[in-house]
Design a protein around this motif. Structure first.
Motif, PDB file in Angstrom:
ATOM      1  N   GLY A  15       0.780  -1.230   0.000  1.00 51.74           N
ATOM      2  CA  GLY A  15       0.000   0.000   0.000  1.00 51.74           C
ATOM      3  C   GLY A  15       0.812   1.280   0.000  1.00 51.74           C
ATOM      4  N   ALA A  16       2.111   1.197   0.233  1.00 48.25           N
ATOM      5  CA  ALA A  16       2.950   2.398   0.226  1.00 48.25           C
ATOM      6  C   ALA A  16       3.141   2.880  -1.204  1.00 48.25           C
ATOM      7  CB  ALA A  16       4.301   2.106   0.872  1.00 48.25           C
ATOM      8  N   GLU A  17       3.280   4.188  -1.357  1.00 45.98           N
ATOM      9  CA  GLU A  17       3.451   4.774  -2.682  1.00 45.98           C
ATOM     10  C   GLU A  17       4.133   6.125  -2.576  1.00 45.98           C
ATOM     11  OE1 GLU A  17      -0.811   6.853  -3.477  1.00 45.98           O
ATOM     12  OE2 GLU A  17      -0.814   4.662  -3.425  1.00 45.98           O
ATOM     13  N   PRO A  18       4.701   6.615  -3.677  1.00 45.19           N
ATOM     14  CA  PRO A  18       5.243   7.971  -3.665  1.00 45.19           C
ATOM     15  C   PRO A  18       4.103   8.935  -3.309  1.00 45.19           C
ATOM     16  CG  PRO A  18       5.984   6.810  -5.616  1.00 45.19           C
ATOM     17  CD  PRO A  18       4.929   5.949  -4.966  1.00 45.19           C
ATOM     18  N   PHE A  19       4.384   9.940  -2.508  1.00 37.25           N
ATOM     19  CA  PHE A  19       3.340  10.853  -2.038  1.00 37.25           C
ATOM     20  C   PHE A  19       3.024  11.926  -3.066  1.00 37.25           C
ATOM     21  CE2 PHE A  19       2.269  14.738   0.556  1.00 37.25           C
ATOM     22  CZ  PHE A  19       0.933  14.399   0.720  1.00 37.25           C
ATOM     23  N   ASP A  20       1.774  11.920  -3.500  1.00 41.70           N
ATOM     24  CA  ASP A  20       1.239  12.959  -4.382  1.00 41.70           C
ATOM     25  C   ASP A  20       0.103  13.634  -3.618  1.00 41.70           C
ATOM     26  OD1 ASP A  20      -0.067  14.527  -6.227  1.00 41.70           O
ATOM     27  OD2 ASP A  20      -0.385  12.938  -7.682  1.00 41.70           O
ATOM     28  N   PRO A  21       0.295  14.901  -3.223  1.00 41.21           N
ATOM     29  CA  PRO A  21      -0.739  15.582  -2.444  1.00 41.21           C
ATOM     30  C   PRO A  21      -1.964  15.996  -3.256  1.00 41.21           C
ATOM     31  CG  PRO A  21       1.077  17.074  -2.875  1.00 41.21           C
ATOM     32  CD  PRO A  21       1.482  15.718  -3.417  1.00 41.21           C
ATOM     33  N   GLY A  22      -2.085  15.502  -4.484  1.00 42.52           N
ATOM     34  CA  GLY A  22      -3.249  15.791  -5.303  1.00 42.52           C
ATOM     35  C   GLY A  22      -2.960  16.718  -6.465  1.00 42.52           C
ATOM     36  N   MET A  23      -1.704  16.970  -6.725  1.00 45.40           N
ATOM     37  CA  MET A  23      -1.317  17.875  -7.799  1.00 45.40           C
ATOM     38  C   MET A  23      -0.983  17.120  -9.097  1.00 45.40           C
ATOM     39  SD  MET A  23      -1.684  20.506  -6.059  1.00 45.40           S
ATOM     40  CE  MET A  23      -0.849  22.050  -6.179  1.00 45.40           C
ATOM     41  N   GLY A  24      -1.023  15.782  -9.042  1.00 49.77           N
ATOM     42  CA  GLY A  24      -0.732  14.997 -10.230  1.00 49.77           C
ATOM     43  C   GLY A  24       0.734  14.650 -10.408  1.00 49.77           C
ATOM     44  N   LYS A  25       1.559  15.054  -9.459  1.00 52.45           N
ATOM     45  CA  LYS A  25       2.994  14.763  -9.541  1.00 52.45           C
ATOM     46  C   LYS A  25       3.512  14.448  -8.136  1.00 52.45           C
ATOM     47  CE  LYS A  25       7.392  16.659 -10.988  1.00 52.45           C
ATOM     48  NZ  LYS A  25       8.144  17.854 -11.354  1.00 52.45           N
ATOM     49  N   PRO A  26       4.064  13.251  -7.934  1.00 48.99           N
ATOM     50  CA  PRO A  26       4.589  12.906  -6.603  1.00 48.99           C
ATOM     51  C   PRO A  26       5.741  13.825  -6.190  1.00 48.99           C
ATOM     52  CG  PRO A  26       4.395  10.951  -7.976  1.00 48.99           C
ATOM     53  CD  PRO A  26       4.171  12.145  -8.869  1.00 48.99           C
ATOM     54  N   MET A  27       5.823  14.067  -4.903  1.00 45.61           N
ATOM     55  CA  MET A  27       6.928  14.835  -4.335  1.00 45.61           C
ATOM     56  C   MET A  27       8.123  13.888  -4.246  1.00 45.61           C
ATOM     57  SD  MET A  27       4.718  16.845  -1.440  1.00 45.61           S
ATOM     58  CE  MET A  27       6.046  17.819  -0.768  1.00 45.61           C
ATOM     59  N   LYS A  28       9.269  14.295  -4.775  1.00 46.92           N
ATOM     60  CA  LYS A  28      10.366  13.359  -5.034  1.00 46.92           C
ATOM     61  C   LYS A  28      10.948  12.635  -3.820  1.00 46.92           C
ATOM     62  CE  LYS A  28      14.448  16.264  -5.111  1.00 46.92           C
ATOM     63  NZ  LYS A  28      15.621  16.644  -5.813  1.00 46.92           N
ATOM     64  N   GLU A  29      10.985  13.249  -2.663  1.00 48.77           N
ATOM     65  CA  GLU A  29      11.596  12.588  -1.507  1.00 48.77           C
ATOM     66  C   GLU A  29      10.573  11.978  -0.556  1.00 48.77           C
ATOM     67  OE1 GLU A  29      15.565  14.996  -0.568  1.00 48.77           O
ATOM     68  OE2 GLU A  29      13.765  16.237  -0.450  1.00 48.77           O
ATOM     69  N   TRP A  30       9.313  12.094  -0.882  1.00 45.99           N
ATOM     70  CA  TRP A  30       8.247  11.734   0.047  1.00 45.99           C
ATOM     71  C   TRP A  30       7.581  10.412  -0.315  1.00 45.99           C
ATOM     72  CZ3 TRP A  30       6.757  14.539   4.390  1.00 45.99           C
ATOM     73  CH2 TRP A  30       7.455  15.729   4.576  1.00 45.99           C
ATOM     74  N   VAL A  31       7.244   9.648   0.747  1.00 45.46           N
ATOM     75  CA  VAL A  31       6.520   8.393   0.572  1.00 45.46           C
ATOM     76  C   VAL A  31       5.310   8.400   1.509  1.00 45.46           C
ATOM     77  CG1 VAL A  31       7.935   7.138   2.257  1.00 45.46           C
ATOM     78  CG2 VAL A  31       6.772   5.868   0.479  1.00 45.46           C
ATOM     79  N   LEU A  32       4.215   7.821   1.034  1.00 42.65           N
ATOM     80  CA  LEU A  32       2.988   7.699   1.809  1.00 42.65           C
ATOM     81  C   LEU A  32       2.871   6.254   2.273  1.00 42.65           C
ATOM     82  CD1 LEU A  32      -0.380   9.241   1.233  1.00 42.65           C
ATOM     83  CD2 LEU A  32      -0.296   6.754   1.136  1.00 42.65           C
TER      84      LEU A  32
END
Length: 107
Positions: free
Chosen positions: A68-85
């Motif tokens: 279930g983990a994934e690169p974090f995209d706060p809803g802008m359509g592009k994941p933040m490069k160093e962040w994971v959810l």
């Protein structure tokens, strides 16, 4: 729009936050999202029933192997490069990744 956060996720987030207080981590908000900071640097946040962590490459890659983990995209359509959810189902790993994130943002 921010996803809804359950009481269980808030309780798990509170455990992580309390565990880092002695290291100088404080609570705040970033873009309306509850977050954990050291000084002015954000190391983690709450996003719906998941936590997000700012991680260096090796721990980030390891975190992304969690179900279930994934690169974090706060809803802008592009994941933040160093962040994971990391989802609530993996909350037992949250304190470990919070400590990794703290070490990373402290440099």
């Amino acid at each position: 729009m921010m996803p809804k956060t359950s009481e269980q996720a808030i309780a798990e987030y509170d455990v992580v936050a309390a565990g880092l207080e002695s290291a100088g981590v404080t609570r705040g908000s970033m873009f309306g999202m509850p977050c954990l900071k050291v000084g002015r640097k954000v190391l983690a946040g709450m996003f719906g029933d998941a936590m997000t962590f700012k991680l260096p490459p090796e721990p980030r890659e390891k975190a992304l192997t969690l179900p279930g983990a994934e690169p974090f995209d706060p809803g802008m359509g592009k994941p933040m490069k160093e962040w994971v959810l990391i989802p609530l189902a993996q909350s037992s790993s949250w304190p470990t990744y919070a400590a990794e994130a703290l070490d990373y943002v402290r440099g």
